[in-house]
Design a protein around this motif. Structure first.
Motif, PDB file in Angstrom:
ATOM      1  N   THR A 101      25.383  -0.646   2.624  1.00 16.69           N
ATOM      2  CA  THR A 101      25.833  -1.586   1.599  1.00 16.69           C
ATOM      3  C   THR A 101      25.177  -1.269   0.251  1.00 16.69           C
ATOM      4  O   THR A 101      25.661  -1.674  -0.791  1.00 16.69           O
ATOM      5  N   LYS A 102      24.050  -0.577   0.307  1.00 19.61           N
ATOM      6  CA  LYS A 102      23.416   0.036  -0.855  1.00 19.61           C
ATOM      7  C   LYS A 102      23.045   1.452  -0.447  1.00 19.61           C
ATOM      8  O   LYS A 102      23.010   1.767   0.742  1.00 19.61           O
ATOM      9  N   THR A 103      22.795   2.320  -1.411  1.00 19.67           N
ATOM     10  CA  THR A 103      22.447   3.704  -1.087  1.00 19.67           C
ATOM     11  C   THR A 103      21.280   3.723  -0.106  1.00 19.67           C
ATOM     12  O   THR A 103      20.255   3.073  -0.324  1.00 19.67           O
ATOM     13  N   CYS A 104      21.449   4.476   0.979  1.00 17.19           N
ATOM     14  CA  CYS A 104      20.438   4.526   2.037  1.00 17.19           C
ATOM     15  C   CYS A 104      19.917   5.943   2.228  1.00 17.19           C
ATOM     16  O   CYS A 104      20.685   6.914   2.121  1.00 17.19           O
ATOM     17  N   ASP A 105      18.644   6.045   2.511  1.00 17.53           N
ATOM     18  CA  ASP A 105      18.038   7.300   2.966  1.00 17.53           C
ATOM     19  C   ASP A 105      17.778   7.167   4.457  1.00 17.53           C
ATOM     20  O   ASP A 105      17.268   6.135   4.915  1.00 17.53           O
ATOM     21  N   THR A 106      18.134   8.193   5.211  1.00 19.15           N
ATOM     22  CA  THR A 106      17.876   8.166   6.652  1.00 19.15           C
ATOM     23  C   THR A 106      17.138   9.433   7.058  1.00 19.15           C
ATOM     24  O   THR A 106      17.234  10.472   6.405  1.00 19.15           O
ATOM     25  N   VAL A 107      16.392   9.315   8.150  1.00 16.26           N
ATOM     26  CA  VAL A 107      15.729  10.460   8.738  1.00 16.26           C
ATOM     27  C   VAL A 107      16.015  10.401  10.233  1.00 16.26           C
ATOM     28  O   VAL A 107      16.008   9.326  10.833  1.00 16.26           O
ATOM     29  N   GLU A 108      16.303  11.564  10.839  1.00 22.56           N
ATOM     30  CA  GLU A 108      16.639  11.617  12.257  1.00 22.56           C
ATOM     31  C   GLU A 108      15.720  12.590  12.987  1.00 22.56           C
ATOM     32  O   GLU A 108      15.335  13.630  12.445  1.00 22.56           O
ATOM     33  N   ILE A 109      15.383  12.206  14.231  1.00 23.81           N
ATOM     34  CA  ILE A 109      14.514  13.020  15.076  1.00 23.81           C
ATOM     35  C   ILE A 109      15.268  13.348  16.348  1.00 23.81           C
ATOM     36  O   ILE A 109      15.789  12.454  17.019  1.00 23.81           O
ATOM     37  N   ASP A 110      15.351  14.616  16.691  1.00 25.71           N
ATOM     38  CA  ASP A 110      16.080  15.042  17.878  1.00 25.71           C
ATOM     39  C   ASP A 110      15.459  14.477  19.154  1.00 25.71           C
ATOM     40  O   ASP A 110      14.244  14.248  19.227  1.00 25.71           O
ATOM     41  N   LYS A 111      16.304  14.262  20.167  1.00 27.82           N
ATOM     42  CA  LYS A 111      15.844  13.690  21.434  1.00 27.82           C
ATOM     43  C   LYS A 111      14.741  14.534  22.078  1.00 27.82           C
ATOM     44  O   LYS A 111      13.774  14.005  22.634  1.00 27.82           O
ATOM     45  N   ASN A 112      14.864  15.849  22.004  1.00 34.64           N
ATOM     46  CA  ASN A 112      13.836  16.723  22.588  1.00 34.64           C
ATOM     47  C   ASN A 112      12.490  16.535  21.900  1.00 34.64           C
ATOM     48  O   ASN A 112      11.436  16.561  22.548  1.00 34.64           O
ATOM     49  N   ASP A 113      12.516  16.348  20.586  1.00 37.63           N
ATOM     50  CA  ASP A 113      11.270  16.092  19.863  1.00 37.63           C
ATOM     51  C   ASP A 113      10.697  14.728  20.237  1.00 37.63           C
ATOM     52  O   ASP A 113       9.473  14.567  20.326  1.00 37.63           O
ATOM     53  N   LEU A 114      11.578  13.748  20.454  1.00 37.47           N
ATOM     54  CA  LEU A 114      11.108  12.433  20.888  1.00 37.47           C
ATOM     55  C   LEU A 114      10.379  12.530  22.223  1.00 37.47           C
ATOM     56  O   LEU A 114       9.328  11.915  22.420  1.00 37.47           O
ATOM     57  N   MET A 115      10.938  13.313  23.136  1.00 35.70           N
ATOM     58  CA  MET A 115      10.327  13.483  24.450  1.00 35.70           C
ATOM     59  C   MET A 115       8.965  14.174  24.319  1.00 35.70           C
ATOM     60  O   MET A 115       8.002  13.806  24.999  1.00 35.70           O
ATOM     61  N   ARG A 116       8.888  15.173  23.436  1.00 38.46           N
ATOM     62  CA  ARG A 116       7.622  15.879  23.236  1.00 38.46           C
ATOM     63  C   ARG A 116       6.575  14.946  22.647  1.00 38.46           C
ATOM     64  O   ARG A 116       5.421  14.920  23.109  1.00 38.46           O
ATOM     65  N   ILE A 117       6.962  14.158  21.624  1.00 35.20           N
ATOM     66  CA  ILE A 117       6.026  13.220  21.004  1.00 35.20           C
ATOM     67  C   ILE A 117       5.565  12.185  22.030  1.00 35.20           C
ATOM     68  O   ILE A 117       4.389  11.821  22.090  1.00 35.20           O
ATOM     69  N   SER A 118       6.498  11.752  22.869  1.00 39.15           N
ATOM     70  CA  SER A 118       6.162  10.783  23.902  1.00 39.15           C
ATOM     71  C   SER A 118       5.173  11.349  24.912  1.00 39.15           C
ATOM     72  O   SER A 118       4.277  10.642  25.400  1.00 39.15           O
ATOM     73  N   ASP A 119       5.303  12.636  25.215  1.00 32.80           N
ATOM     74  CA  ASP A 119       4.375  13.289  26.144  1.00 32.80           C
ATOM     75  C   ASP A 119       2.985  13.440  25.534  1.00 32.80           C
ATOM     76  O   ASP A 119       1.967  13.291  26.223  1.00 32.80           O
ATOM     77  N   GLU A 120       2.933  13.725  24.240  1.00 29.88           N
ATOM     78  CA  GLU A 120       1.663  14.030  23.592  1.00 29.88           C
ATOM     79  C   GLU A 120       0.886  12.791  23.152  1.00 29.88           C
ATOM     80  O   GLU A 120      -0.347  12.827  23.079  1.00 29.88           O
ATOM     81  N   PHE A 121       1.609  11.693  22.877  1.00 24.98           N
ATOM     82  CA  PHE A 121       0.947  10.502  22.327  1.00 24.98           C
ATOM     83  C   PHE A 121       1.303   9.284  23.169  1.00 24.98           C
ATOM     84  O   PHE A 121       2.429   8.784  23.091  1.00 24.98           O
ATOM     85  N   ILE A 122       0.339   8.822  23.955  1.00 25.83           N
ATOM     86  CA  ILE A 122       0.596   7.705  24.857  1.00 25.83           C
ATOM     87  C   ILE A 122       0.937   6.424  24.096  1.00 25.83           C
ATOM     88  O   ILE A 122       1.725   5.588  24.573  1.00 25.83           O
ATOM     89  N   ILE A 123       0.374   6.258  22.888  1.00 26.39           N
ATOM     90  CA  ILE A 123       0.677   5.062  22.094  1.00 26.39           C
ATOM     91  C   ILE A 123       2.154   5.046  21.727  1.00 26.39           C
ATOM     92  O   ILE A 123       2.823   4.004  21.820  1.00 26.39           O
ATOM     93  N   PHE A 124       2.681   6.193  21.317  1.00 24.72           N
ATOM     94  CA  PHE A 124       4.102   6.277  20.997  1.00 24.72           C
ATOM     95  C   PHE A 124       4.935   5.954  22.244  1.00 24.72           C
ATOM     96  O   PHE A 124       5.923   5.214  22.168  1.00 24.72           O
ATOM     97  N   ARG A 125       4.543   6.504  23.389  1.00 20.47           N
ATOM     98  CA  ARG A 125       5.274   6.276  24.632  1.00 20.47           C
ATOM     99  C   ARG A 125       5.279   4.793  24.998  1.00 20.47           C
ATOM    100  O   ARG A 125       6.316   4.243  25.385  1.00 20.47           O
ATOM    101  N   MET A 126       4.140   4.135  24.845  1.00 21.74           N
ATOM    102  CA  MET A 126       4.071   2.710  25.159  1.00 21.74           C
ATOM    103  C   MET A 126       4.887   1.880  24.169  1.00 21.74           C
ATOM    104  O   MET A 126       5.532   0.897  24.549  1.00 21.74           O
TER     105      MET A 126
END
Length: 219
Positions: A101-126
């Motif tokens: 509805t107004k100009t938006c900036d977006t950022v996207e993270i691939d699913k494989n990167d999400l899985m890697r981040i989840s494996d490396e950082f328990i806080i992110f996983r929780m």
């Protein structure tokens, strides 16, 4: 620094240290987009294989019934995650359409990167588990809320049951006959209830469009 602030404001990255965030930024490929006002960010039915974050701007979420017989629109503002629960599970497609509805900036993270981040950082996983669990629990509890007996209560209950957020403006596009059918009341009772709420300035309605400035005011 803008990306750092955006991630820090997301529920999934809460609790991570500055070093953790800088490590994630250094090791992750991000996709950036700028969406003009009026353009679609994500479409209902579109494959969801990335986590999409609105980092700046405002948008609206449009959710349709399965037969597209009615819909509800809600405002969302940055920072906002676009249905992270749809990245995983049996059906990995967006169930809502998001329009800037107004100009938006977006950022996207691939699913494989999400899985890697989840494996490396328990806080992110929780954080991810807690977020999806909370959505599931809220959806389950909605099924057990008692249905009001009167027409006004049923209309308010029906609208609130279909909202993402319990606050803010909402726009529901629905014919009066369909609203009567969905709430199990007569068309006349629906008309009288809507007119009463309009007189109280709680909403406005005409030609199948119900505009609600503050959903939290409806009781």
């Amino acid at each position: 620094m803008k990306l750092y602030d955006s991630l820090q404001g997301s529920p999934l990255f809460q609790g991570l240290t500055s070093d953790n965030l800088l490590q994630i930024i250094g090791q992750t490929k991000f996709t950036f987009r700028k969406i003009a006002a009026g353009d679609t960010i994500k479409n209902e039915g579109e494959q969801c294989n990335r986590l999409a974050l609105v980092t700046c701007g405002q948008a609206k979420s449009v959710t349709h019934a399965d037969d597209h017989g009615y819909s509800i629109e809600e405002s969302v503002a940055a920072p906002y995650m676009l249905q992270p629960e749809c990245v995983f599970g049996l059906h990995t497609h967006y169930t809502r359409t998001f329009i800037a509805t107004k100009t938006c900036d977006t950022v996207e993270i691939d699913k494989n990167d999400l899985m890697r981040i989840s494996d490396e950082f328990i806080i992110f996983r929780m954080n991810l588990i807690n977020y999806i669990s909370a959505l599931s629990q809220k959806a389950t509890r909605k099924l057990w809320h008692p249905t009001p007996a009167d027409a006004r209560g049923r209309i308010v209950y029906f609208i609130k049951q279909h909202c993402l957020s319990p606050t803010g403006p909402k726009t529901m596009r629905i014919k009066m006959t369909r609203l009567a059918q969905e709430t199990g009341t007569g068309r006349r009772a629906v008309s009288e209830a809507l007119n009463a709420m309009q007189d109280e300035k709680l909403l406005t309605f005409s030609r199948g469009i119900i505009e609600i400035p503050h959903i939290e005011a409806l009781t």
